[in-house]
Design a protein around this motif. Structure first.
Motif, PDB file in Angstrom:
ATOM      1  N   CYS A 386       5.261  13.752   2.629  1.00 42.05           N
ATOM      2  CA  CYS A 386       4.503  12.674   2.549  1.00 42.05           C
ATOM      3  C   CYS A 386       4.327  12.010   3.668  1.00 42.05           C
ATOM      4  N   THR A 387       3.068  11.453   4.036  1.00 39.72           N
ATOM      5  CA  THR A 387       2.706  10.621   5.292  1.00 39.72           C
ATOM      6  C   THR A 387       3.049   9.040   4.586  1.00 39.72           C
ATOM      7  N   TYR A 388       2.919   8.207   5.833  1.00 42.18           N
ATOM      8  CA  TYR A 388       2.918   6.724   5.498  1.00 42.18           C
ATOM      9  C   TYR A 388       1.539   6.108   5.205  1.00 42.18           C
ATOM     10  N   GLU A 389       0.453   7.094   4.901  1.00 46.07           N
ATOM     11  CA  GLU A 389      -0.646   6.522   4.655  1.00 46.07           C
ATOM     12  C   GLU A 389      -0.590   5.554   3.293  1.00 46.07           C
ATOM     13  N   ALA A 390      -0.118   5.938   2.427  1.00 39.66           N
ATOM     14  CA  ALA A 390      -0.158   5.303   1.200  1.00 39.66           C
ATOM     15  C   ALA A 390       1.024   4.355   1.140  1.00 39.66           C
ATOM     16  N   VAL A 391       1.947   3.915   1.922  1.00 39.22           N
ATOM     17  CA  VAL A 391       3.179   3.176   1.847  1.00 39.22           C
ATOM     18  C   VAL A 391       2.638   1.795   1.399  1.00 39.22           C
ATOM     19  N   ILE A 392       1.695   1.324   1.957  1.00 37.94           N
ATOM     20  CA  ILE A 392       1.181  -0.097   1.839  1.00 37.94           C
ATOM     21  C   ILE A 392      -0.404   0.080   1.438  1.00 37.94           C
ATOM     22  N   ARG A 393      -0.550  -0.354   0.445  1.00 32.55           N
ATOM     23  CA  ARG A 393      -2.180  -0.343  -0.321  1.00 32.55           C
ATOM     24  C   ARG A 393      -2.687  -1.602  -0.584  1.00 32.55           C
ATOM     25  N   VAL A 394      -3.694  -1.937  -0.411  1.00 33.62           N
ATOM     26  CA  VAL A 394      -4.223  -3.430  -0.518  1.00 33.62           C
ATOM     27  C   VAL A 394      -5.135  -3.456  -1.730  1.00 33.62           C
ATOM     28  N   ASN A 395      -4.852  -4.377  -2.366  1.00 29.60           N
ATOM     29  CA  ASN A 395      -6.019  -5.207  -3.363  1.00 29.60           C
ATOM     30  C   ASN A 395      -5.954  -6.395  -3.413  1.00 29.60           C
ATOM     31  N   ALA A 396      -6.551  -6.936  -4.541  1.00 28.39           N
ATOM     32  CA  ALA A 396      -6.660  -8.503  -4.372  1.00 28.39           C
ATOM     33  C   ALA A 396      -5.016  -9.143  -4.521  1.00 28.39           C
ATOM     34  N   GLN A 397      -4.208  -8.524  -4.813  1.00 24.88           N
ATOM     35  CA  GLN A 397      -2.597  -9.071  -4.893  1.00 24.88           C
ATOM     36  C   GLN A 397      -1.724  -8.782  -3.942  1.00 24.88           C
ATOM     37  N   SER A 398      -2.251  -8.337  -2.647  1.00 26.46           N
ATOM     38  CA  SER A 398      -1.594  -8.112  -1.543  1.00 26.46           C
ATOM     39  C   SER A 398      -1.502  -9.355  -0.711  1.00 26.46           C
ATOM     40  N   GLY A 399      -0.442  -8.982   0.209  1.00 26.14           N
ATOM     41  CA  GLY A 399      -0.195  -9.977   1.002  1.00 26.14           C
ATOM     42  C   GLY A 399      -0.760  -9.654   2.445  1.00 26.14           C
ATOM     43  N   LYS A 400      -0.453 -10.616   3.340  1.00 25.37           N
ATOM     44  CA  LYS A 400      -0.878 -10.454   4.757  1.00 25.37           C
ATOM     45  C   LYS A 400       0.053  -9.586   5.523  1.00 25.37           C
ATOM     46  N   ALA A 401       1.333  -9.168   5.239  1.00 24.25           N
ATOM     47  CA  ALA A 401       2.042  -8.423   6.027  1.00 24.25           C
ATOM     48  C   ALA A 401       1.540  -6.882   5.689  1.00 24.25           C
ATOM     49  N   GLY A 402       1.154  -6.689   4.396  1.00 21.72           N
ATOM     50  CA  GLY A 402       0.945  -5.455   4.143  1.00 21.72           C
ATOM     51  C   GLY A 402      -0.507  -4.993   4.738  1.00 21.72           C
ATOM     52  N   ILE A 403      -1.174  -6.014   5.039  1.00 21.19           N
ATOM     53  CA  ILE A 403      -2.615  -5.644   5.761  1.00 21.19           C
ATOM     54  C   ILE A 403      -2.227  -5.551   7.310  1.00 21.19           C
ATOM     55  N   ALA A 404      -1.376  -6.355   7.676  1.00 16.49           N
ATOM     56  CA  ALA A 404      -0.998  -6.228   9.030  1.00 16.49           C
ATOM     57  C   ALA A 404      -0.337  -4.812   9.405  1.00 16.49           C
ATOM     58  N   TYR A 405       0.178  -4.291   8.322  1.00 19.04           N
ATOM     59  CA  TYR A 405       1.046  -3.009   8.734  1.00 19.04           C
ATOM     60  C   TYR A 405      -0.131  -2.042   8.798  1.00 19.04           C
ATOM     61  N   LEU A 406      -0.841  -1.911   7.920  1.00 22.06           N
ATOM     62  CA  LEU A 406      -2.273  -1.059   7.872  1.00 22.06           C
ATOM     63  C   LEU A 406      -2.711  -1.118   9.379  1.00 22.06           C
ATOM     64  N   VAL A 407      -3.200  -2.239   9.701  1.00 26.77           N
ATOM     65  CA  VAL A 407      -3.654  -2.479  11.085  1.00 26.77           C
ATOM     66  C   VAL A 407      -2.891  -1.956  12.157  1.00 26.77           C
ATOM     67  N   GLN A 408      -1.505  -2.241  12.101  1.00 23.42           N
ATOM     68  CA  GLN A 408      -0.864  -1.670  12.930  1.00 23.42           C
ATOM     69  C   GLN A 408      -0.462  -0.235  13.106  1.00 23.42           C
ATOM     70  N   GLN A 409      -0.502   0.324  11.787  1.00 21.82           N
ATOM     71  CA  GLN A 409      -0.510   1.893  11.725  1.00 21.82           C
ATOM     72  C   GLN A 409      -1.547   2.625  12.149  1.00 21.82           C
TER      73      GLN A 409
END
Length: 795
Positions: A386-409
Motif C-alpha cells: 500500500c502507498t502512503y496516498e491515503a494515510v492522511i485524508r481530509v474532510n471538514a473534521q481534519s486538522g492543519k497537520a494532515g493538510i500540511a502532510y499532504l502538501v509535503q508528500q
C-alpha cells in the motif's frame, strides 16, 4: 418481540472450566502457527452464489502465491462441481509439490470413498473427517449416545486408514488424517478427549512431524468469551496422551465477534495450527481472518511465513470470487484502515514520520536496526503493497497537520506552522462548502491556486521573469579595519505585471526588501516581511530551495506589524535561494492585491533616479523585442532624460515606447523624411564580393533612379547617397538580430551614420528598420538614419 428485561430467564451462561493452574495467560507466541486456508470449502459453503470451478481455480492460485502450504479445497462428496474441481487441480498438475490439499468428509462410508476417489494421484493429501459430539447434536440431531458417537468415529477412522493405505500403495500419495469433534466448544471437555483418544487409537499410526494426527478443535458456534476457548484448548493439550504426536488445529468461528481473540489466546494455550479464511469469510459471522492474524504476528516481529506483500491484488481476487466486499474499516485490508481524518491523529502521524526520519538516520549511522514506530500505524503500509496516498485524508473534521502532510508528500513543501494554519482555513472552507472529502489532488490544486505556485496555469498578476541582485556600500555607514561597511542589496529585475513585462529596480538590506522597495516605488505596493522560513528540496545536483514569506501591510512600526491580524503567506521554489525568496514575496503579494487596480508603471530617470540606462533598454526589449546596441542605448537614454524633464523625472512605460517610436520612426512613417527607398536590386559583382545597387527613390518628392557600387550592401547605398549630397555619409556602427519565430521571423537592423561636411561639426544619427529580408532592413535603416542628419543635396 422486545428484548427481555431479564435475559437470564431465556439464556444460560457458559460454564467455565475449573483450571486453577492455567498457563496460557503468561505465555508469548514467538513463532507462527501452521496455516490452513478453508476458503475453498468452509468459505465457499457460506456464499449465496458458490464459486465456479474457474473462480475456485483462480482463488487456489492466489492462495499458493500467498505461500499457504495447507489448503482445504473442497467437500468433494457434496457436489459434482467440488469433485471435478479437485480432479482438475490434480490432473492439471496445478498443485505444487510442497502444498497439502485437504478435503472434508462426514463420517459416512460412501462419502468417504467418494472423497478418496477425488484425491487419487495427488502427492500430498489431508483427509478431514468430522462428526458432531456436543449434547445438543447427540440428543437432538442424531439421537446417539456417547458410546454410539465414539463408535461412529472409530468405525469411519478405520475405513479412512484402510483406504489411505490402499491409495498410498497405488499412487504414492502421502496422507495426513485430521479428525474434528465438531461443536468441540460445546462438548464436555472430558468427552471430547475420550472421542479423540479413541480416534487416535483407531488411526494407529500417529507419529511426529508430518506424521502427527491432526485434531481440529472447532468453536463451531462461538458461545463463550475467548478465554473460555483458550481454557478448553489448554485442558485438551494437558490431558491428551502422546501430545508430541498430535497437531492441535484451531477453527474458531466469530458468532460473538471474538473469533480473532479466541484464535490468539488458543495459540497461547497450545494450538499448533489455525484454520480460517482470507478476510474472515465463513458461515454466519465468519471464520478467523488469516490475513489479520498473520499480520498481527508480523507487527510483533514474528514472520507469519505468508506473503501479503501485494494485499490489494489479494483483495481483488477474494472480492471477485466471493462477491463480498471488504469493509472499509477491516483490519489491514480496509480502504480506510491507514487513513486519518481527525486533526489530532493527522498531527501525530505527521510528527511521527518526521521523528522517524531523524531516528532512522541516526540508527543507520550506528548500524542499528531501524524500527517502525508511527502513531496510529502499527504496520508500514508499504510492507503490504500500500502507498502512503491515503494515510492522511481530509474532510471538514481534519486538522492543519494532515493538510500540511499532504502538501509535503505531494509538493515537497514543509510549511511553517503559521502557514499551515492559514492554508488549513482555505481547505476547511472548501470542505465545508462542498461537504465532501478533499482528495490529495484537491488539496494540491487549492494550494497552487491560493499561493500561485507551480506552472503558468497558476500564475498571479505579478510574475518574476528575470532578476539580478548586486550590492553596494550603504551610504549611511563607513567601515573600519575590523568591521566592513554595511552593504545595500540592489534588485534589478523584469516582472510581468498583468501580462506586460516591466523593468523594476529597488534597494534594501537584502534581496527581499530590495524587491519590496521596487514594488513600493513602481507600483505603490507597500508590504513588509513579518516571517521568513526556508528549506531545501531534493539532494545533490537536483537540490532546490523552498522559501516561505509572511507579509503584512507597510507603513507601520515593527511592534504593530508583529501584532497585525491580517497577513498574507507566499511560497517560492528555485534552484537559487534568492530566487525562491523573491518568488515567495510575489506569491504573497499576488494574494494580497487581489484584483485591485495597479498604477501604470513609470521609469524614474531624474535626479537620484531609480531607473538607469539598462532599465530603459530592458523596457524596449520587453515591449518591442529590440536588443539595442550599447551605443544606441546610451543615445536613447539621453533622449529619455530630456523627455522626463517636464514630468518631474518620471516617464510611464507607454510614454517611453511612444518616445522611442517617434525618435526613430520605428514602425511608423517619418513625416520629415527627404529620402524614401521604394524599390531596389542588389547584385554581386566579380569574385571579391562587391555589390551593385540600383534603386528607385523619392527625393524631396521627386522620383530618382540611382545606381552605385560598394564592397557591401551598405557601402553600395552610401555610394549612391553620397553622389547626391554635399559632404560624406559613413557607417559608424551596424548591428542586427532577428525577432519572432518560424514564418513570422523578421530581421532588425541598427545603423549609426556619421555625416561630415567641410567646415561643420560631424553629426551622427541612428536608424532602425525591420524587414523579412536582412539586406532590406539594413538599407532602410541606413536611409532612416540619413533622414535624421539634415543632409544637403548637391546643387
Amino acid at each position: 418481540m422486545p428484548m427481555l428485561a431479564d435475559p437470564s430467564k431465556k439464556y444460560k451462561p457458559y460454564t467455565p472450566l475449573n483450571l486453577p493452574d492455567r498457563q496460557w495467560p503468561s505465555k508469548v507466541v514467538r513463532k507462527s502457527p501452521i496455516w490452513l486456508s478453508t476458503d475453498l470449502r468452509d468459505g465457499n459453503q457460506a456464499l449465496a452464489n458458490p464459486m465456479t470451478i474457474a473462480q475456485k481455480t483462480l482463488f487456489f492460485d492466489t492462495l499458493v502465491k500467498c505461500e499457504l502450504k495447507e489448503i482445504e479445497i473442497a467437500y468433494p462428496a457434496a457436489s459434482e462441481t467440488d469433485f471435478q474441481f479437485v480432479r482438475g487441480l490434480i490432473e492439471g498438475k496445478k498443485v505444487p509439490d510442497d502444498v497439502w490439499i485437504q478435503v472434508l468428509t462426514p463420517a459416512r462410508e460412501d462419502l468417504i470413498r467418494r472423497t478418496l476417489e477425488s484425491v487419487a494421484g495427488t502427492k500430498l493429501a489431508i483427509i478431514h473427517m468430522y462428526n458432531a459430539t456436543c449434547p445438543c447434536f447427540r440428543d437432538v440431531v442424531f439421537r446417539n449416545s456417547k458410546e454410539e458417537t465414539i463408535a461412529l468415529a472409530i468405525k469411519h477412522t478405520k475405513i479412512i486408514r484402510e483406504l489411505t493405505d490402499e491409495y498410498s500403495a497405488k499412487y504414492g500419495t502421502r496422507f495426513k488424517y485430521e479428525y474434528s469433534p465438531e461443536t468441540f466448544s460445546q462438548t464436555e471437555p472430558d468427552f471430547a478427549l475420550e472421542v479423540c483418544e479413541a480416534v487416535k487409537a483407531a488411526w494407529g499410526k500417529a507419529g511426529t512431524g508430518d506424521e502427527r494426527i491432526i485434531f481440529n478443535l472447532p468453536a463451531t458456534v462461538e458461545i463463550a468469551p475467548p478465554n473460555h476457548y483458550a481454557d478448553q484448548v489448554e485442558y485438551f493439550c494437558q490431558h491428551i496422551s502422546e501430545r508430541e504426536k498430535i497437531a492441535i488445529s484451531l477453527h474458531p468461528h466469530n458468532d460473538r465477534g471474538q473469533g480473532m481473540a479466541a484464535a490468539e489466546l488458543a495459540l497461547l494455550a497450545g494450538g499448533d495450527r489455525v484454520e480460517g479464511c482470507l478476510f474472515g469469510n465463513g458461515e454466519r459471522t465468519g471464520n478467523v481472518d488469516l490475513v489479520n492474524l498473520a499480520l498481527n504476528f508480523y507487527t510483533q516481529g514474528v514472520s507469519p511465513n505468508l506473503d501479503f506483500s501485494d494485499i490489494q491484488s489479494v483483495i481483488e481476487v477474494v472480492t471477485a470470487c466471493n462477491e463480498l466486499p471488504i469493509h472499509p474499516r477491516h483490519p489491514y485490508a480496509g480502504e480506510l484502515v491507514f487513513t486519518a481524518f481527525s486533526g489530532s491523529h493527522q498531527d501525530a502521524i505527521k510528527k511521527g514520520f518526521e521523528a522517524q526520519r531523524i531516528r532512522h538516520a541516526e540508527a543507520a549511522k550506528k548500524g542499528e536496526l531501524q524500527y517502525w514506530d508511527i502513531p496510529y500505524l502499527p504496520i508500514d503500509p508499504a510492507d503490504i503493497g500500500c502507498t502512503y496516498e491515503a494515510v492522511i485524508r481530509v474532510n471538514a473534521q481534519s486538522g492543519k497537520a494532515g493538510i500540511a502532510y499532504l502538501v509535503q508528500q505531494h509538493l515537497g513543501l514543509d510549511l511553517p506552522r503559521k502557514m499551515q494554519v492559514a492554508f488549513y482555513q482555505v481547505v476547511q472552507d472548501i470542505a465545508d462548502r462542498e461537504a465532501r472529502e478533499m482528495r490529495p489532488e484537491d488539496i494540491t490544486t487549492a494550494f497552487r491556486e491560493t499561493y500561485h505556485f507551480g506552472s503558468s496555469k497558476y500564475e498571479g498578476r505579478l510574475v518574476l521573469k528575470s532578476f539580478k541582485i548586486s550590492s553596494e556600500p550603504s551610504p549611511d555607514t563607513t567601515g573600519s579595519d575590523e568591521q566592513p561597511a554595511d552593504e545595500r542589496r540592489l534588485f534589478d529585475g523584469t516582472i510581468s505585471v498583468d501580462g506586460a513585462l516591466r523593468v523594476m529596480r529597488g534597494d534594501g538590506n537584502g534581496p527581499l526588501s530590495a524587491l519590496l522597495d521596487a514594488l513600493r516605488t513602481h507600483l505603490d505596493i507597500d508590504f513588509i516581511i513579518r516571517e521568513y522560513a526556508e528549506h531545501s528540496i531534493g539532494e545533490g545536483s537536483n537540490v532546490k530551495a523552498a522559501s516561505y514569506v509572511e507579509l503584512v501591510r507597510g507603513g507601520q512600526d515593527i511592534k504593530d506589524a508583529r501584532k497585525a491580524t491580517e497577513s498574507w503567506w507566499g511560497v517560492g521554489v528555485d534552484s537559487d535561494i534568492a530566487g525562491s525568496g523573491l518568488r515567495a514575496v510575489l506569491s504573497a503579494v499576488n494574494s494580497a492585491i487581489g484584483d485591485r487596480e495597479l498604477p501604470e508603471l513609470k521609469l524614474n530617470v531624474g535626479f537620484n533616479a531609480k531607473s538607469a540606462q539598462s532599465d530603459v533598454a530592458n523596457a524596449i526589449l520587453n515591449s518591442l523585442q529590440l536588443e539595442l546596441p550599447r551605443r544606441l542605448q546610451g543615445s536613447f537614454f539621453e533622449v529619455v532624460q530630456r523627455a522626463a524633464r517636464g514630468t518631474g523625472g518620471e516617464l510611464s512605460y507607454s510614454d517611453l515606447i511612444k518616445v522611442f517610436r517617434e525618435t526613430y520612426n520605428y514602425e511608423q512613417p517619418d513625416p520629415n523624411a527627404k529620402i524614401q527607398l521604394k524599390k531596389f536590386k542588389m547584385k554581386s559583382v566579380g569574385d571579391n564580393g562587391h555589390k551593385n545597387f540600383s534603386g528607385q527613390f523619392i527625393w524631396d518628392g521627386q522620383p530618382r533612379d540611382l545606381t552605385g557600387q560598394g564592397n557591401g550592401s551598405l557601402s553600395a547605398i552610401l555610394t549612391v547617397l553620397n553622389s547626391q549630397i554635399d559632404g560624406t555619409l559613413s557607417v559608424r556602427e551596424y548591428a542586427e538580430h532577428s525577432i519572432g519565430e518560424g514564418s513570422d521571423v523578421q530581421a532588425v537592423s541598427y545603423v549609426e551614420l556619421a555625416y561630415n561636411v567641410e567646415g561643420q561639426k560631424r553629426r551622427t544619427a541612428w536608424g532602425i528598420a525591420t524587414d523579412t529580408d536582412i539586406t532590406a532592413s539594413g538599407l532602410r535603416a541606413a536611409v532612416s538614419a540619413a533622414n535624421k542628419l539634415g543632409i544637403v543635396q548637391k546643387q
